[in-house]
Scaffold this motif. Structure first.
Motif, PDB file in Angstrom:
ATOM      1  N   ASN A  65      41.453  44.898  29.636  1.00 17.50           N
ATOM      2  CA  ASN A  65      42.584  45.800  29.418  1.00 17.50           C
ATOM      3  C   ASN A  65      43.717  45.532  30.401  1.00 17.50           C
ATOM      4  N   THR A  66      44.914  45.990  30.028  1.00 17.78           N
ATOM      5  CA  THR A  66      46.069  45.916  30.921  1.00 17.78           C
ATOM      6  C   THR A  66      45.949  46.991  31.995  1.00 17.78           C
ATOM      7  N   VAL A  67      46.193  46.600  33.242  1.00 16.21           N
ATOM      8  CA  VAL A  67      46.219  47.575  34.339  1.00 16.21           C
ATOM      9  C   VAL A  67      47.674  47.979  34.538  1.00 16.21           C
ATOM     10  N   GLY A  68      48.036  49.157  34.052  1.00 20.07           N
ATOM     11  CA  GLY A  68      49.424  49.588  34.056  1.00 20.07           C
ATOM     12  C   GLY A  68      49.971  49.835  35.442  1.00 20.07           C
ATOM     13  N   ALA A  69      49.550  50.917  36.062  1.00 17.66           N
ATOM     14  CA  ALA A  69      50.018  51.269  37.401  1.00 17.66           C
ATOM     15  C   ALA A  69      49.059  50.676  38.426  1.00 17.66           C
ATOM     16  N   LEU A  70      49.591  49.896  39.340  1.00 19.09           N
ATOM     17  CA  LEU A  70      48.764  49.261  40.368  1.00 19.09           C
ATOM     18  C   LEU A  70      48.657  50.169  41.585  1.00 19.09           C
ATOM     19  N   THR A  71      47.664  49.900  42.402  1.00 25.32           N
ATOM     20  CA  THR A  71      47.380  50.732  43.567  1.00 25.32           C
ATOM     21  C   THR A  71      48.052  50.155  44.801  1.00 25.32           C
ATOM     22  N   ALA A  72      48.787  50.997  45.515  1.00 26.06           N
ATOM     23  CA  ALA A  72      49.547  50.549  46.684  1.00 26.06           C
ATOM     24  C   ALA A  72      48.658  50.492  47.922  1.00 26.06           C
ATOM     25  N   THR A  73      47.557  49.773  47.809  1.00 27.77           N
ATOM     26  CA  THR A  73      46.627  49.597  48.922  1.00 27.77           C
ATOM     27  C   THR A  73      46.195  48.141  48.984  1.00 27.77           C
ATOM     28  N   ASP A  74      46.327  47.536  50.161  1.00 23.73           N
ATOM     29  CA  ASP A  74      45.914  46.154  50.317  1.00 23.73           C
ATOM     30  C   ASP A  74      44.415  46.026  50.062  1.00 23.73           C
ATOM     31  N   GLY A  75      44.030  44.928  49.418  1.00 21.34           N
ATOM     32  CA  GLY A  75      42.621  44.686  49.159  1.00 21.34           C
ATOM     33  C   GLY A  75      42.076  45.378  47.928  1.00 21.34           C
ATOM     34  N   THR A  76      42.935  46.044  47.130  1.00 25.33           N
ATOM     35  CA  THR A  76      42.483  46.699  45.906  1.00 25.33           C
ATOM     36  C   THR A  76      41.977  45.656  44.904  1.00 25.33           C
ATOM     37  N   THR A  77      40.903  45.991  44.197  1.00 27.18           N
ATOM     38  CA  THR A  77      40.371  45.088  43.173  1.00 27.18           C
ATOM     39  C   THR A  77      40.670  45.641  41.784  1.00 27.18           C
ATOM     40  N   TYR A  78      40.822  44.721  40.823  1.00 25.31           N
ATOM     41  CA  TYR A  78      41.106  45.065  39.429  1.00 25.31           C
ATOM     42  C   TYR A  78      40.126  44.289  38.557  1.00 25.31           C
ATOM     43  N   THR A  79      39.377  45.023  37.711  1.00 27.51           N
ATOM     44  CA  THR A  79      38.279  44.436  36.945  1.00 27.51           C
ATOM     45  C   THR A  79      38.683  44.188  35.492  1.00 27.51           C
ATOM     46  N   PHE A  80      38.329  42.986  35.001  1.00 29.02           N
ATOM     47  CA  PHE A  80      38.628  42.596  33.630  1.00 29.02           C
ATOM     48  C   PHE A  80      37.336  42.127  32.959  1.00 29.02           C
ATOM     49  N   ASN A  81      36.973  42.791  31.857  1.00 28.82           N
ATOM     50  CA  ASN A  81      35.750  42.471  31.127  1.00 28.82           C
ATOM     51  C   ASN A  81      36.100  41.889  29.764  1.00 28.82           C
ATOM     52  N   PRO A  82      35.761  40.624  29.503  1.00 28.56           N
ATOM     53  CA  PRO A  82      36.049  40.041  28.192  1.00 28.56           C
ATOM     54  C   PRO A  82      35.222  40.705  27.108  1.00 28.56           C
ATOM     55  N   SER A  83      35.765  40.789  25.892  1.00 30.50           N
ATOM     56  CA  SER A  83      35.032  41.406  24.783  1.00 30.50           C
ATOM     57  C   SER A  83      33.807  40.591  24.415  1.00 30.50           C
ATOM     58  N   THR A  84      33.883  39.278  24.550  1.00 33.54           N
ATOM     59  CA  THR A  84      32.730  38.388  24.379  1.00 33.54           C
ATOM     60  C   THR A  84      32.703  37.453  25.577  1.00 33.54           C
ATOM     61  N   PRO A  85      31.509  37.045  26.024  1.00 28.82           N
ATOM     62  CA  PRO A  85      31.428  36.177  27.204  1.00 28.82           C
ATOM     63  C   PRO A  85      32.240  34.900  27.028  1.00 28.82           C
ATOM     64  N   ILE A  86      32.837  34.440  28.122  1.00 29.85           N
ATOM     65  CA  ILE A  86      33.637  33.225  28.130  1.00 29.85           C
ATOM     66  C   ILE A  86      32.762  32.087  28.655  1.00 29.85           C
ATOM     67  N   ARG A  87      32.511  31.100  27.826  1.00 28.48           N
ATOM     68  CA  ARG A  87      31.599  30.023  28.218  1.00 28.48           C
ATOM     69  C   ARG A  87      32.342  28.910  28.961  1.00 28.48           C
ATOM     70  N   VAL A  88      31.706  28.491  30.065  1.00 27.71           N
ATOM     71  CA  VAL A  88      32.152  27.322  30.819  1.00 27.71           C
ATOM     72  C   VAL A  88      31.010  26.325  30.787  1.00 27.71           C
ATOM     73  N   VAL A  89      31.234  25.172  30.167  1.00 29.18           N
ATOM     74  CA  VAL A  89      30.158  24.192  30.031  1.00 29.18           C
ATOM     75  C   VAL A  89      29.888  23.517  31.358  1.00 29.18           C
ATOM     76  N   ALA A  90      28.671  22.970  31.500  1.00 28.07           N
ATOM     77  CA  ALA A  90      28.277  22.293  32.736  1.00 28.07           C
ATOM     78  C   ALA A  90      29.258  21.170  33.060  1.00 28.07           C
ATOM     79  N   GLY A  91      29.818  21.220  34.253  1.00 19.54           N
ATOM     80  CA  GLY A  91      30.763  20.198  34.680  1.00 19.54           C
ATOM     81  C   GLY A  91      32.137  20.334  34.071  1.00 19.54           C
ATOM     82  N   GLY A  92      32.329  21.260  33.126  1.00 17.61           N
ATOM     83  CA  GLY A  92      33.627  21.483  32.509  1.00 17.61           C
ATOM     84  C   GLY A  92      34.414  22.542  33.249  1.00 17.61           C
ATOM     85  N   SER A  93      35.576  22.884  32.724  1.00 14.76           N
ATOM     86  CA  SER A  93      36.405  23.882  33.395  1.00 14.76           C
ATOM     87  C   SER A  93      37.182  24.694  32.381  1.00 14.76           C
TER      88      SER A  93
END
Length: 447
Positions: A138-166
């Motif tokens: 999802n879009t994170v609309g209003a951001l937090t005015a604190t250093d070190g804040t984390t923002y989590t993004f969960n894909p609707s389906t897993p994103i595959r990265v093949v061995a040795g690929g990128s």
């Protein structure tokens, strides 16, 4: 059985145990020399096989590694992140490389670096995208005015990265308006790595083990620069028509060319242009405010490259604008809706007009010079910057910032060398006569 004249390949497969095999172990499979371990199928002759060693293979873990995407460079004064008010600008990019097996990413956490500046100071609507153009989470609309804040993004389906690929990922956001800047088009530099992938949660497709990348290993993505707004400069085009004789009553004469150039910060929309006409007659001096006649009519503003006409046709010059007790005839192209100068690009405009016939009042033996003044009403001895904002020759607006790129912000140049000191942008003088003589070789001239 190996048929005569052919080759057979043996493949050795094995499972690797994480109890007895560790990362970076090297494995080489060997076939020792054999004694009478083969025989000809027809002759039954005993054959000794020779020794052979396979290639070396190295054991690696399946853990993912996130690094900066070097295809997206640091933003600089000549290539800023964007201007105030810009939406969907690219803030940073990173690459996730697969380890020893395919991995499925289930979550990506971005983190605001723990420095003196936080994302909320400059941005809103934080988004994460994959290399196929799909938004992650999802879009994170209003951001937090604190250093070190984390923002989590969960894909609707897993994103595959093949061995040795990128896989590559980009982080975008909207730049806030009203930011503090030092001048009309200055830039604010943000620290490198203002945002970075804090953790990437993933699972190995084969083993099912955790292949995540952990926090803190890849801080320091691209440097960001925030521009106040874009800017526009105007100057005579190098292909503007040379001074020449024109005959009264002629039509579709090209009278001048002007170049509009937008800087690297944003696209510029031009909604109004005013072309002034300065005339000399009988030795009079051509200065802003000198009264000219209705010699030029049906004036058009045309894009040299595309042939597009901007702002309609001005049937007659307007001499009602008073300046120092005299009047300056102008062709005002109002309500232009389709003139956009793209960032880091130029548009060349030509001014085309008809000349009034001598019998209809066209001024013979006159010199007409078209120009663009910073202020089309000009008082002798007064600086352009103090003339006000009601009589600007060009009205333009930044596409993203909404900033009025006019007056002191827009650069009027006497040549292609850009300068903050405004000057009249002139075309060449065109000499208007009732008629002109054409000389050519007679058809019956002796050879």
């Amino acid at each position: 059985v190996v048929p005569a004249g052919t080759t057979k390949t043996l493949v050795i497969n094995a499972d690797l145990s994480d109890i007895t095999v560790i990362t970076n172990d090297t494995i080489i499979m060997n076939l020792p020399a054999g004694t009478a371990n083969a025989a000809g199928k027809t002759s039954l002759t005993a054959i000794n096989t020779s020794a052979s060693s396979a290639n070396s293979v190295t054991v690696k873990t399946g853990a993912l590694v996130a690094t900066i995407d070097n295809s997206f460079s640091n933003r600089t004064i000549s290539n800023p992140t964007g201007v105030m008010g810009a939406t969907g600008v690219n803030l940073a990019q990173f690459v996730v490389t697969g380890g020893g097996e395919d991995s499925d990413i289930s979550q990506i956490v971005l983190k605001d670096t723990a420095d003196a500046v936080n994302l909320a100071t400059y941005f809103q609507n934080l988004k994460l995208w994959d290399d196929k153009g799909a938004q992650i989470g999802n879009t994170v609309g209003a951001l937090t005015a604190t250093d070190g804040t984390t923002y989590t993004f969960n894909p609707s389906t897993p994103i595959r990265v093949v061995a040795g690929g990128s896989r590559s990922f980009k982080i975008t956001g909207d730049i806030l308006t009203g930011l503090s800047v030092t001048s009309r088009d200055s830039l604010n530099a943000l620290t490198a790595g203002e945002v970075y992938p804090s953790s990437i949660s993933a699972t190995g497709v084969t083993t099912g083990v955790d292949t995540s990348d952990s926090d803190g290993t890849n801080a320091g993505l691209q440097t960001m620069y925030i521009a106040a707004n874009g800017n526009l400069s105007v100057y005579p085009d190098s292909a503007t028509p040379i001074s020449q004789t024109m005959v009264l009553g002629s039509t579709a004469n090209e009278l001048a060319r002007f170049t509009l150039t937008a800087n690297q910060n944003e696209d510029i929309n031009v909604t109004k242009m005013v072309i002034s006409d300065f005339m000399t007659n009988g030795g009079a001096t051509s200065t802003p405010g000198f009264s000219a006649t209705g010699t030029i009519k049906n004036v058009k503003l045309i894009d040299v490259s595309t042939g597009t006409q901007y702002g309609g046709t001005v049937t007659s010059l307007d001499s009602s604008a008073s300046a120092g007790g005299t009047s300056t005839p102008v062709a005002a192209f109002d309500n232009i809706s389709n003139l956009k100068v793209l960032r880091n690009n130029s548009i060349v405009l030509k001014v085309v007009g008809d000349l009034t016939a001598y019998s209809d009042g066209g001024m013979s033996s006159s010199s007409q010079k078209l120009g663009i003044l910073p202020n089309f009403i000009y008082t002798e001895g007064v600086n352009w910057a103090t003339e006000g904002t009601t009589n600007l020759s060009i009205t333009a607006t930044g596409q993203d910032s909404g900033f009025a790129i006019s007056g002191s912000s827009l650069d009027f140049n006497a040549s292609s060398s850009n300068s903050d000191t405004d000057a009249i942008v002139y075309g060449n003088a065109m000499n208007m006569f009732r008629t002109k003589i054409t000389i050519a070789k007679a058809a019956d001239a002796p050879s």
